[in-house]
Design a protein around this motif. Structure first.
Motif, PDB file in Angstrom:
ATOM      1  N   UNK A 115     -42.954 -38.630  -5.870  1.00 31.44           N
ATOM      2  CA  UNK A 115     -42.731 -40.710  -6.149  1.00 31.44           C
ATOM      3  C   UNK A 115     -44.348 -40.610  -6.745  1.00 31.44           C
ATOM      4  N   UNK A 116     -45.667 -40.804  -5.841  1.00 34.58           N
ATOM      5  CA  UNK A 116     -46.722 -41.040  -6.988  1.00 34.58           C
ATOM      6  C   UNK A 116     -47.150 -40.520  -8.350  1.00 34.58           C
ATOM      7  N   UNK A 117     -47.049 -39.529  -8.790  1.00 36.60           N
ATOM      8  CA  UNK A 117     -46.727 -39.125  -9.938  1.00 36.60           C
ATOM      9  C   UNK A 117     -45.622 -39.367 -11.217  1.00 36.60           C
ATOM     10  N   UNK A 159     -38.843 -35.692 -10.543  1.00 38.14           N
ATOM     11  CA  UNK A 159     -37.471 -36.460 -10.245  1.00 38.14           C
ATOM     12  C   UNK A 159     -37.278 -34.984  -9.229  1.00 38.14           C
ATOM     13  N   UNK A 160     -36.992 -34.057 -10.591  1.00 39.67           N
ATOM     14  CA  UNK A 160     -36.193 -33.324  -9.545  1.00 39.67           C
ATOM     15  C   UNK A 160     -36.472 -32.663  -8.305  1.00 39.67           C
ATOM     16  N   UNK A 161     -38.330 -32.514  -8.446  1.00 36.61           N
ATOM     17  CA  UNK A 161     -38.842 -32.390  -7.587  1.00 36.61           C
ATOM     18  C   UNK A 161     -38.414 -33.614  -5.967  1.00 36.61           C
ATOM     19  N   UNK A 162     -39.043 -34.995  -6.049  1.00 32.58           N
ATOM     20  CA  UNK A 162     -38.203 -35.561  -5.139  1.00 32.58           C
ATOM     21  C   UNK A 162     -37.137 -34.808  -4.687  1.00 32.58           C
ATOM     22  N   UNK A 163     -36.430 -35.191  -5.751  1.00 35.26           N
ATOM     23  CA  UNK A 163     -34.239 -34.714  -4.813  1.00 35.26           C
ATOM     24  C   UNK A 163     -34.696 -33.804  -4.397  1.00 35.26           C
ATOM     25  N   UNK A 164     -34.946 -32.495  -4.953  1.00 32.06           N
ATOM     26  CA  UNK A 164     -34.419 -31.061  -3.716  1.00 32.06           C
ATOM     27  C   UNK A 164     -35.600 -31.320  -3.114  1.00 32.06           C
ATOM     28  N   UNK A 201     -38.387 -37.824 -21.353  1.00 35.69           N
ATOM     29  CA  UNK A 201     -37.246 -37.273 -19.774  1.00 35.69           C
ATOM     30  C   UNK A 201     -37.661 -35.673 -19.228  1.00 35.69           C
ATOM     31  N   UNK A 202     -39.262 -34.894 -20.269  1.00 31.53           N
ATOM     32  CA  UNK A 202     -40.067 -33.964 -19.650  1.00 31.53           C
ATOM     33  C   UNK A 202     -40.786 -34.462 -18.504  1.00 31.53           C
ATOM     34  N   UNK A 203     -40.868 -34.967 -18.894  1.00 33.57           N
ATOM     35  CA  UNK A 203     -42.371 -36.037 -18.059  1.00 33.57           C
ATOM     36  C   UNK A 203     -41.977 -36.405 -17.005  1.00 33.57           C
ATOM     37  N   UNK A 204     -40.694 -37.267 -16.854  1.00 35.28           N
ATOM     38  CA  UNK A 204     -39.916 -37.755 -16.140  1.00 35.28           C
ATOM     39  C   UNK A 204     -38.691 -37.041 -14.754  1.00 35.28           C
ATOM     40  N   UNK A 205     -38.470 -36.245 -15.471  1.00 35.76           N
ATOM     41  CA  UNK A 205     -37.374 -35.029 -15.046  1.00 35.76           C
ATOM     42  C   UNK A 205     -38.024 -34.372 -13.600  1.00 35.76           C
ATOM     43  N   UNK A 206     -39.558 -33.767 -14.690  1.00 32.55           N
ATOM     44  CA  UNK A 206     -40.247 -32.968 -13.434  1.00 32.55           C
ATOM     45  C   UNK A 206     -40.506 -33.527 -11.681  1.00 32.55           C
TER      46      UNK A 206
END
Length: 350
Positions: A168-170, A136-141, A129-134
């Motif tokens: 997205x690459x990450x 994801x939230x960056x892209x969303x922001x 969850x931690x690895x994916x949300x970071x």
């Protein structure tokens, strides 16, 4: 387990004796009263009564116990009842007690193992969850900022889109690494075995990571010159991935102006061991057993200053194990670390 039961006759012997004595005294007294007591027929009667009682009692007790134990097998799933035979179950309850105690101990160990796995599962899900949300939230922001009007500014739009693209690459990097681990575990990722010179492969890895090491002024080097090639049999592409991940780790956690050194040694007649040694941060002893877990972080702060998917060492372990080889780690906190793995030598030089 059922084969360990032994036949016991103590209960039948004693009970038959009691019944025979009681019945014989009763019959003897009756015949004596009638005045028709004869010792030879009486002796035959005693022996017949004892023998008959013994066999009936023994058979009935065994049948009784068999039915009760079979019910335990069926209802409690203690054992597979199809392996249970009446001839194996007797009045020897000590054996059954030992087997039940052994069963309970095994179940206790299984429960403890399940608790450990449950703890690992919770940690793993939290790390995923931690690895994916970071990212994801960056892209969303960045996307939301652009939608709120920032895309009208050309320079801001380009900068934010580039940052969103990196996020997205990450995500893709993490998903690809997870997919690779899954394939390695299930055997879907087949190794392409070939004979190659491991010295050349290490040198190409050094060349690939030279610029990355130069940023921290870390020297990538062999422990000595290898004028002769060292041929091994393995999947060249996967072993390069192993070397790359281990060298990248040594650079990430290495000290500035430090050194990453690789050595190749003969282990046994048909094996070599490749060692990657650095003089970086080192790893605390309590963290070493869990280094190869997916997303496990030595740094509990949750920061990822150095980037990466958090799956590098897990992939390394799976690749080496897919080759049916071993990987080892030794580290002294504050002094440095050494990762090593074995490979099979080529049977014939290419």
């Amino acid at each position: 387990m059922a084969k360990k039961f032994k036949r016991s006759y103590k209960f039948a012997i004693k009970t038959s004796a009691y019944i025979t004595v009681f019945v014989s005294l009763l019959v003897g007294a009756f015949l004596l009263f009638l005045g028709n007591l004869q010792w030879l027929p009486m002796l035959v009667f005693v022996i017949t009564t004892y023998t008959f009682s013994f066999f009936i009692i023994q058979q009935r007790v065994e049948y009784f116990i068999y039915r009760r134990i079979k019910k335990i097998y069926d209802n409690v799933s203690l054992l597979d009842s199809t392996t249970l035979r009446p001839s194996q179950v007797t009045t020897d309850m000590a054996t059954l007690t030992r087997e039940v105690e052994k069963f309970a101990e095994n179940k206790k160990l299984e429960i403890e193992a399940l608790k450990i796995r449950e703890t690992y599962r919770k940690e793993f899900m939290g790390n995923v969850s931690h690895e994916l949300k970071t990212p994801l939230f960056t892209v969303q922001g960045y996307i939301l900022t652009l939608l709120d009007g920032a895309m009208k500014d050309k320079s801001v739009r380009k900068k934010y889109l580039n940052r969103a693209s990196k996020g997205v690459e990450r995500l893709i990097y993490i998903v690809k690494d997870l997919d690779m681990i899954t394939k390695l575990e299930t055997g879907d990722l087949h190794l392409q075995m070939e004979d190659f010179n491991i010295v050349d492969l290490i040198q190409s890895t050094f060349d690939l990571l030279e610029m990355k090491a130069a940023k921290k002024n870390i020297t990538l080097t062999f422990d000595t010159d290898y004028p002769e090639p060292v041929y091994v049999s393995a999947d060249r592409e996967r072993i390069q991935q192993v070397l790359t991940n281990l060298v990248v780790n040594s650079i990430k956690y290495g000290k500035k102006d430090g050194t990453t050194e690789i050595s190749i040694e003969n282990l046994i007649k048909n094996k070599v061991i490749v060692r990657i040694t650095d003089n970086g941060e080192g790893i605390e002893k309590q963290n070493i057993p869990r280094l190869f877990e997916r997303f496990y972080r030595v740094d509990k702060s949750g920061s990822r200053k150095e980037g990466g998917s958090g799956l590098g060492l897990s992939i390394v372990k799976h690749i080496i194990e897919a080759h049916e080889e071993k990987i080892y780690v030794e580290s002294v906190f504050g002094v440095g670390s050494e990762f090593s793995f074995t490979l099979e030598k080529s049977k014939e030089l290419p």
